[in-house]
Design a protein around this motif. Structure first.
Motif, PDB file in Angstrom:
ATOM      1  N   THR A  67       0.825  -1.208   0.000  1.00 58.00           N
ATOM      2  CA  THR A  67       0.000   0.000   0.000  1.00 58.00           C
ATOM      3  C   THR A  67       0.862   1.262   0.000  1.00 58.00           C
ATOM      4  O   THR A  67       0.330   2.373  -0.081  1.00 58.00           O
ATOM      5  CB  THR A  67      -0.930   0.041   1.225  1.00 58.00           C
ATOM      6  N   ASN A  68       2.178   1.086   0.070  1.00 55.89           N
ATOM      7  CA  ASN A  68       3.105   2.210   0.135  1.00 55.89           C
ATOM      8  C   ASN A  68       3.965   2.228  -1.125  1.00 55.89           C
ATOM      9  O   ASN A  68       4.722   1.290  -1.382  1.00 55.89           O
ATOM     10  CB  ASN A  68       3.986   2.090   1.386  1.00 55.89           C
ATOM     11  N   GLU A  69       3.858   3.286  -1.909  1.00 57.86           N
ATOM     12  CA  GLU A  69       4.554   3.338  -3.188  1.00 57.86           C
ATOM     13  C   GLU A  69       6.068   3.274  -3.031  1.00 57.86           C
ATOM     14  O   GLU A  69       6.751   2.592  -3.799  1.00 57.86           O
ATOM     15  CB  GLU A  69       4.158   4.608  -3.946  1.00 57.86           C
ATOM     16  N   ALA A  70       6.604   3.972  -2.038  1.00 58.51           N
ATOM     17  CA  ALA A  70       8.048   3.963  -1.826  1.00 58.51           C
ATOM     18  C   ALA A  70       8.536   2.564  -1.464  1.00 58.51           C
ATOM     19  O   ALA A  70       9.607   2.134  -1.891  1.00 58.51           O
ATOM     20  CB  ALA A  70       8.425   4.958  -0.729  1.00 58.51           C
ATOM     21  N   SER A  71       7.739   1.840  -0.686  1.00 62.14           N
ATOM     22  CA  SER A  71       8.099   0.480  -0.298  1.00 62.14           C
ATOM     23  C   SER A  71       8.116  -0.449  -1.511  1.00 62.14           C
ATOM     24  O   SER A  71       9.011  -1.290  -1.658  1.00 62.14           O
ATOM     25  CB  SER A  71       7.112  -0.045   0.750  1.00 62.14           C
TER      26      SER A  71
END
Length: 265
Positions: A67-71
């Motif tokens: 759910t986290n783009e950077a991740s």
């Protein structure tokens, strides 16, 4: 049959347990270098050790929140750096189905949006950051694990999230086909995983029955009268991940042992 997978590099999200873990194990058994991604580092470490010992292939575990783009961006960069490439993406990370609220009981923030953010947007995020590496290589496979709730009513949330995955699949297949990238979707039905035995035991206690009777009742819900195992889903993924699957793209294929009585054509 040689599936021509040896030396390929794959990432399996939600790969530390259940269907994802079975897929990772089967890919590694075919000589694929595999990265499994999940949120729980302890489960990742345990699964990496188990799959590595069983197959001898290179297997790594990378903590990721889809759910986290950077991740997700970091995940794909690490996969390429540590495995040397990225040929196959299996989108499998999803929240459990959860409650089945009626319209008047539905909380968008509690019931719907987290499911969409993980299973729909999460799949898109992973594809977005994996595709450039596949394009560079001129070849790739994306397999989206969805679910048979897409083909029946009874859960607004379950149907919406799974239908959306099918829609993503066909759109990406049409967009990416000229780049040598095939995209397909699998709808598992009820599938045996590590947690199934405990679920059967709990149901047997509630019903005053036996585990064997509970399992039989589940088996009778499909055409083959057998509870489909995570390994059965993984075997199908192997073919879709293979270069031999060139003729199949943009498809959503049920893998629930013939569950349901609808006719799809």
């Amino acid at each position: 049959m040689d599936l021509k997978l040896a030396g390929k590099c794959a990432v399996v999200t939600g790969g530390s347990r259940g269907i994802g873990k079975a897929i990772a194990l089967n890919l590694a058994s075919e000589g694929v270098n595999v990265a499994i991604a999940a949120r729980n580092q302890k489960r990742l470490d345990d699964s990496v050790t188990e799959i590595s010992k069983a197959t001898g292939s290179k297997v790594i575990g990378i903590q990721c929140e889809t759910t986290n783009e950077a991740s997700v961006s970091s995940l794909m960069e690490k996969v390429v750096l540590e495995l040397g490439g990225l040929d196959i993406l299996v989108n499998n990370a999803a929240q459990p189905g959860g409650p089945r609220p009626k319209l008047h009981e539905l909380s968008f923030e509690e019931h719907l949006l987290p499911q969409i953010d993980t299973k729909v947007m999460g799949y898109l995020r992973c594809a977005n950051y994996a595709v450039p590496h596949m394009r560079q290589a001129g070849w790739g496979r994306i397999i989206n694990i969805s679910g048979l709730q897409a083909r029946r009513s009874g859960s607004i949330v379950g149907s919406v999230r799974n239908v959306a995955v099918s829609a993503i699949t066909k759109n990406l297949a049409d967009e990416l086909g000229s780049d040598g990238i095939n995209v397909n979707c699998i709808h598992p039905g009820f599938t045996r995983t590590e947690s199934t035995k405990e679920m059967f035991e709990q149901q047997a206690n509630l019903d005053g029955s036996s585990v064997e009777k509970v399992e039989e009742s589940y088996a009778l819900q499909n055409s083959v009268h057998k509870v489909i195992d995570a390994a059965d889903i993984a075997a199908f993924v192997l073919f879709l991940a293979s270069p031999l699957s060139i003729a199949i793209t943009g498809e959503t294929i049920a893998a629930g042992g013939g569950a349901g009585n609808g006719i799809f054509y």
